[in-house]
Design an enzyme around this catalytic site. Sequence first.
Site, short mmCIF file in Angstrom:
data_model
loop_
_atom_site.label_atom_id
_atom_site.label_comp_id
_atom_site.label_asym_id
_atom_site.label_seq_id
_atom_site.Cartn_x
_atom_site.Cartn_y
_atom_site.Cartn_z
CG ASN A 19 -0.88 -4.64 2.58
OD1 ASN A 19 0.30 -4.43 3.17
ND2 ASN A 19 -1.06 -3.90 1.36
CG ASP A 21 2.62 -3.01 2.41
OD1 ASP A 21 3.19 -4.09 1.77
OD2 ASP A 21 2.07 -2.38 1.69
CG HIS A 22 0.67 -1.11 7.83
ND1 HIS A 22 1.09 0.48 7.72
CD2 HIS A 22 -0.30 -1.05 7.02
CE1 HIS A 22 0.54 0.75 6.85
NE2 HIS A 22 -0.32 0.07 6.39
CG HIS A 55 2.82 -0.82 -2.56
ND1 HIS A 55 2.03 0.26 -2.15
CD2 HIS A 55 3.56 -0.36 -3.42
CE1 HIS A 55 2.12 0.99 -2.98
NE2 HIS A 55 3.21 0.77 -3.98
NE ARG A 57 4.93 4.27 -0.95
CZ ARG A 57 3.46 4.69 -1.26
NH1 ARG A 57 2.31 4.14 -0.66
NH2 ARG A 57 3.51 5.98 -1.72
NE ARG A 61 6.23 5.59 2.06
CZ ARG A 61 5.10 6.63 1.52
NH1 ARG A 61 4.13 6.37 2.28
NH2 ARG A 61 5.36 7.52 0.73
CD GLU A 82 -1.22 -3.65 -2.76
OE1 GLU A 82 -2.14 -3.87 -2.42
OE2 GLU A 82 -0.54 -2.23 -2.00
CB THR A 112 -1.90 5.12 2.86
OG1 THR A 112 -2.27 3.59 2.17
CG2 THR A 112 -3.08 6.00 2.75
CB THR A 113 -2.39 3.58 -2.31
OG1 THR A 113 -1.25 2.70 -2.16
CG2 THR A 113 -2.43 3.65 -3.61
CD GLU A 163 -7.27 -4.14 -4.24
OE1 GLU A 163 -6.37 -4.90 -4.73
OE2 GLU A 163 -7.12 -3.38 -3.15
CG HIS A 206 -6.87 1.91 0.69
ND1 HIS A 206 -7.05 3.03 1.53
CD2 HIS A 206 -5.69 2.01 0.31
CE1 HIS A 206 -5.64 3.53 1.66
NE2 HIS A 206 -4.94 2.92 0.87
N GLY A 207 -8.41 0.57 3.62
CA GLY A 207 -9.07 1.21 4.87
C GLY A 207 -10.10 0.40 5.50
N GLY A 244 -4.94 -4.35 5.10
CA GLY A 244 -3.84 -4.55 5.82
C GLY A 244 -3.86 -3.77 7.17
#
Length: 276
Positions: A19, A21-22, A55, A57, A61, A82, A112-113, A163, A206-207, A244
């Site tokens: 991912n 995104d960051h 993602h 959004r 963002r 996403e 975050t989600t 997922e 996630h995480g 991510g």
Amino acid sequence: MNFSATHLTTHGAPLLGVNIDHVATLRNARGGRFPDPVAAALLAVEGGADIITFHLREDRRHIRDDDVVRLKASVAVPLNFEAAVTDEMLGIIERTRPEHVCLVPERRQEVTTEGGLDVVVQLARIRDACSRLAAAGSRVSLFIGADPAQIEAAAHAGAPCVELHTGALANAWWNGDAAAVQAELARLKAGLRLAHSLGLRTHAGHGLALNERSSAAPGMEASAPISSTGLVAALPEIAELHIGHALIGQAVFVGLRQALADFKAEIVRARQVVSL
Ligand code: PXP
């Protein structure tokens, strides 16, 4: 330089969706073009990423519309788009035609989600979205908690994949809360079994991070500490992991190619140790 782990065999190991995104978050902090998430995606693919995840959004963002266009034009591995279940996003996905889509819940105020989709409550809407996206040629996954009612609803919605949200497990791991790790792992395993019995392909994310702890995980030797990534990768039903924040964070210290190598090595090791 040590990139060798990217060349380990990944036969049978989960695919790794990176991912990006960051990278966009960092770019947007100064409003310019650097660092470019598309350049990061290309580097991640060179380093062994199987899938590029992003993602878009509602508030843009991190990833922006022009990033999506450039990713589609330049990335050679499957894209995993996403998005929230909105008309705007469904339209963008239909125009972009990514190989994969992961439908996620979205709240503007969240960092975050934070949770999974409520497929039970939104069944009709999500079922429509699944058939619309399947018609556009994208394989759809629903991001949900490992909750039997949500998993059954996902199957009813016609999604081929789910997922499962690993945020609670990952947090428990960071906090060193062994009882909570065990409880979350048990919930995840039960969810995976149920999803499989319903014919769903199973992903997780996630995480997930690499280990900074020394306690041994269930089924592992005391001398072989395993990370939250490894704990989840070891579960045989997991076909894909989407990672991510911790991977891009690791890249700050070791570079993106080495971060890829480190995560892939952990995923392969988890499968190897468990299959011994
Ligand atoms: N999977 C989904 C569906 C997500 O929404 C996210 C976060 O955008 C991730 C995986 C990756 O989570 P993390 O950045 O914490 O690794």
